[in-house]
Design a protein around this motif. Sequence first.
Motif, PDB file in Angstrom:
ATOM      1  N   TYR A 151       0.860  -1.187   0.000  1.00  0.00           N
ATOM      2  CA  TYR A 151       0.000   0.000   0.000  1.00  0.00           C
ATOM      3  C   TYR A 151       0.890   1.230   0.000  1.00  0.00           C
ATOM      4  N   ARG A 152       0.473   2.263  -0.685  1.00  0.00           N
ATOM      5  CA  ARG A 152       1.248   3.508  -0.651  1.00  0.00           C
ATOM      6  C   ARG A 152       1.232   4.045   0.776  1.00  0.00           C
ATOM      7  N   ARG A 153       2.422   4.330   1.296  1.00  0.00           N
ATOM      8  CA  ARG A 153       2.544   4.745   2.699  1.00  0.00           C
ATOM      9  C   ARG A 153       1.724   6.000   2.993  1.00  0.00           C
ATOM     10  N   ALA A 154       1.733   6.982   2.107  1.00  0.00           N
ATOM     11  CA  ALA A 154       1.001   8.232   2.341  1.00  0.00           C
ATOM     12  C   ALA A 154      -0.504   7.964   2.460  1.00  0.00           C
ATOM     13  N   GLU A 155      -1.046   7.110   1.588  1.00  0.00           N
ATOM     14  CA  GLU A 155      -2.476   6.787   1.648  1.00  0.00           C
ATOM     15  C   GLU A 155      -2.798   6.014   2.918  1.00  0.00           C
ATOM     16  N   PHE A 156      -1.918   5.061   3.275  1.00  0.00           N
ATOM     17  CA  PHE A 156      -2.143   4.261   4.472  1.00  0.00           C
ATOM     18  C   PHE A 156      -2.097   5.135   5.722  1.00  0.00           C
ATOM     19  N   GLU A 157      -1.125   6.033   5.798  1.00  0.00           N
ATOM     20  CA  GLU A 157      -1.020   6.938   6.952  1.00  0.00           C
ATOM     21  C   GLU A 157      -2.246   7.845   7.043  1.00  0.00           C
ATOM     22  N   ALA A 158      -2.743   8.317   5.900  1.00  0.00           N
ATOM     23  CA  ALA A 158      -3.959   9.144   5.892  1.00  0.00           C
ATOM     24  C   ALA A 158      -5.142   8.329   6.397  1.00  0.00           C
ATOM     25  N   TRP A 159      -5.219   7.066   6.008  1.00  0.00           N
ATOM     26  CA  TRP A 159      -6.288   6.186   6.484  1.00  0.00           C
ATOM     27  C   TRP A 159      -6.191   6.003   7.990  1.00  0.00           C
ATOM     28  N   LEU A 160      -4.982   5.840   8.532  1.00  0.00           N
ATOM     29  CA  LEU A 160      -4.809   5.647   9.971  1.00  0.00           C
ATOM     30  C   LEU A 160      -5.306   6.845  10.781  1.00  0.00           C
ATOM     31  N   VAL A 161      -5.182   8.039  10.221  1.00  0.00           N
ATOM     32  CA  VAL A 161      -5.618   9.253  10.917  1.00  0.00           C
ATOM     33  C   VAL A 161      -7.129   9.230  11.156  1.00  0.00           C
ATOM     34  N   ASP A 162      -7.901   8.809  10.162  1.00  0.00           N
ATOM     35  CA  ASP A 162      -9.361   8.805  10.275  1.00  0.00           C
ATOM     36  C   ASP A 162      -9.960   7.646   9.476  1.00  0.00           C
ATOM     37  N   PRO A 163      -9.855   6.424   9.997  1.00  0.00           N
ATOM     38  CA  PRO A 163     -10.318   5.263   9.228  1.00  0.00           C
ATOM     39  C   PRO A 163     -11.820   5.258   8.943  1.00  0.00           C
ATOM     40  N   GLN A 164     -12.622   5.840   9.795  1.00  0.00           N
ATOM     41  CA  GLN A 164     -14.076   5.821   9.600  1.00  0.00           C
ATOM     42  C   GLN A 164     -14.527   6.709   8.441  1.00  0.00           C
TER      43      GLN A 164
END
Length: 84
Positions: free
Chosen positions: A48-61
């Motif tokens: 997974y692209r790290r930037a997209e994954f990190e953005a998902w971790l911030v607000d997964p809902q």
Amino acid sequence: MATKFLDGFVSNAEAEARSTLSSVTIWRRSKAGTFPKRVKITARRVGYRRAEFEAWLVDPQNWRQSEVRCVRCREGSRRSSSGT
């Protein structure tokens, strides 16, 4: 040098560990657009692209794949409209 390239990606194992989701749940959410899409890194490796994954971790809902693609869609439409 290959390590620097791979730093931009998150492996399946890391995604499962950090998200606390199972691989099947990640797959389902990815298909639904509520988890980053897998990217083929090499012939035998995906992540997974790290930037997209990190953005998902911030607000997964509230994270949506369409928000990420939107920029790419606009770039593509500019290219196609200027070529006609």
